[in-house]
Design an enzyme around this catalytic site. Sequence first.
Site, mmCIF file in Angstrom:
data_model
loop_
_atom_site.group_PDB
_atom_site.id
_atom_site.type_symbol
_atom_site.label_atom_id
_atom_site.label_comp_id
_atom_site.label_asym_id
_atom_site.label_seq_id
_atom_site.Cartn_x
_atom_site.Cartn_y
_atom_site.Cartn_z
ATOM 1 N N ASP A 19 0.846 -1.193 0.000
ATOM 2 C CA ASP A 19 0.000 0.000 0.000
ATOM 3 C C ASP A 19 0.880 1.240 0.000
ATOM 4 O O ASP A 19 1.799 1.346 0.828
ATOM 5 C CB ASP A 19 -0.852 0.047 1.274
ATOM 6 C CG ASP A 19 -2.104 -0.817 1.169
ATOM 7 O OD1 ASP A 19 -2.271 -1.504 0.146
ATOM 8 O OD2 ASP A 19 -2.903 -0.792 2.129
ATOM 9 N N LYS A 26 -8.108 0.633 -5.306
ATOM 10 C CA LYS A 26 -9.300 0.045 -4.672
ATOM 11 C C LYS A 26 -10.574 0.759 -5.098
ATOM 12 O O LYS A 26 -10.577 1.969 -5.316
ATOM 13 C CB LYS A 26 -9.185 0.153 -3.147
ATOM 14 C CG LYS A 26 -8.131 -0.746 -2.525
ATOM 15 C CD LYS A 26 -8.138 -0.566 -1.010
ATOM 16 C CE LYS A 26 -6.962 -1.226 -0.329
ATOM 17 N NZ LYS A 26 -6.984 -2.675 -0.371
ATOM 18 N N GLY A 71 -5.388 -2.865 8.712
ATOM 19 C CA GLY A 71 -5.113 -1.702 9.546
ATOM 20 C C GLY A 71 -4.968 -2.003 11.025
ATOM 21 O O GLY A 71 -4.997 -1.096 11.851
ATOM 22 N N ARG A 122 -6.626 -20.377 7.167
ATOM 23 C CA ARG A 122 -6.858 -21.750 7.666
ATOM 24 C C ARG A 122 -8.248 -22.243 7.282
ATOM 25 O O ARG A 122 -8.420 -23.394 6.886
ATOM 26 C CB ARG A 122 -6.690 -21.804 9.183
ATOM 27 C CG ARG A 122 -5.244 -21.847 9.639
ATOM 28 C CD ARG A 122 -5.154 -22.340 11.087
ATOM 29 N NE ARG A 122 -3.795 -22.305 11.582
ATOM 30 C CZ ARG A 122 -2.879 -23.228 11.310
ATOM 31 N NH1 ARG A 122 -3.172 -24.261 10.541
ATOM 32 N NH2 ARG A 122 -1.660 -23.128 11.810
ATOM 33 N N GLY A 178 -3.229 -7.332 8.088
ATOM 34 C CA GLY A 178 -2.629 -7.512 9.409
ATOM 35 C C GLY A 178 -1.182 -7.946 9.390
ATOM 36 O O GLY A 178 -0.579 -8.130 10.448
ATOM 37 N N SER A 184 -0.827 -1.217 5.992
ATOM 38 C CA SER A 184 -0.275 -0.226 6.917
ATOM 39 C C SER A 184 1.068 -0.671 7.475
ATOM 40 O O SER A 184 1.842 0.156 7.965
ATOM 41 C CB SER A 184 -1.265 -0.017 8.065
ATOM 42 O OG SER A 184 -2.588 -0.053 7.566
#
Lengths: 205, 305
Positions: free
Chosen positions: B35, B92, B164, B176, B225, B247
């Site tokens: 990003d 996006k 984020g 998973r 994440g 991020s």
Amino acid sequence: MASEAGGAPLVGVLALQGDFLDHEAALQAQGLRTRQVRAARDLQGLHAIVLPGGESTTMLTLLDVEELWQPLGDTLRSGIPVLATCAGMILLAQKVENPSQRSYGMLPITVVRNGYGRQLHSGTFRLESDVLPKDTTGTFIRAPRITAVGPGVDVLARRGADPVLVQHGPLLAACFHPELQPGSHPVVERFAAMVRKHAVAGVGL
Amino acid sequence: MTDKHPIKKIPGFTAEEVVSKIGFCEQLKGGVIMDVVNPEQARIAEEAGACAVMALERVPADIRKHGGVARSSDPEMIIGIQKAVSIPVMAKVRIGHFVEAQMLESMEVDCIDESEVLTPADEQFQIDKRVFKTPFVCGCRDLGEALRRIHEGAAMIRTKGEAGTGNVVEAVRHMRALMSQIRELRGLEDKQLEKKAIELRVPCELVAWVAESQKLPVPNFSAGGVATPADAALMMQLGAEAVFVGSGIFKSGDPAKRARAIVRAVTHFEDPKVLVEVSKGLGEPMVGIDINTLPAQERLAGRGI
């Protein structure tokens, strides 16, 4: 996905980034063994090597970080067959434009990166060739465009007026992606034949 | 000669779409998509070895902080980034906002992310992605979401994670779930596959394709994440073919160094020695959020199911 069992010739596939798994699958379908190359030690005992599609800037960065630039260069110059697709061709070219960037310079061609435009202009196009079967096509993805070809380079196929498949001794390079197309692509078959011939001659490293 | 060729006929895609749309996504494999919010960050990402950048006005961590409606970015900003780098540029659009997508296609953005990180524009329909020539990537939390997006024309799937947060737990949960649901299809009889297709609300051929191939028909990336090289390698070991980092890079202490480290971690995701080396002295990672402290309305992964 790497396969080293059996007595078939062993082809290294540069596996820093890109569609190296697709190249491995296409080569294995030709009965060749493959090995992913991420470090200098992976270059030992190869009968041929492939520089796959992906992002050439990413590969250049990682070649430096892995201290692979020099050892890979030695392998590429050793006379074993080399297949370079898309980003791989950019790494081999003598001159790279848009923007200009470092390369091995072993293949006397000039390439313009993304020379056919951005992804919106990607697609499959008919190739004109005297050596490939009639109706052979090539899938061009943000492909480099060859704008100049030096002495000693054979142009094996064209898209319109542009050379898109070239050979210079043991170096075979394509602007398009034979590994992505379904079935067995003539370019992969040609490379497999080069590898077998070379391996039989016993000139492997 | 074994028939190991990876590209087969994929239900709902023309042969040309398989090679040119999905083929584009195949080129990103083993890479990191970062990003970026301006040309300078884009150049840092390219120099660090990113295989593509995602151009957006605010990284997800700032979208969280800022609140309000998050929309597709200013075209001028995206064009600036397209001019700054030679690698693919993605951008996006809001879920269901096909006009934002038409605009990005006309700007020749290389890939469109119909993203839960922005505020959804349509709560009933996602974009009909088949009518676009530009490949789309969409998020998923499980096999059903993945196959519904592929049925709508997505050429690449990324697990959603929780963008984020700098917390990889949701990305792991989603990967998973996806992988185990693919394994559960193995060996099912036709009747069972039909039942599964009804449950997942997709055509049976698509479920049968996955049952037989034991993978998604399109590249399967991870997002949401990832903050450290170890996080990226974890997602790769769990089955991701490439990693999106939002991020995690430009909200950290030393973005260029962390970017290079994550790129290398994705290439060597199975080599702990390299992971140790790249993880040394990276400076401050982004501050993470415990998912359990997030109120339901602030969880992005529940959007677009």
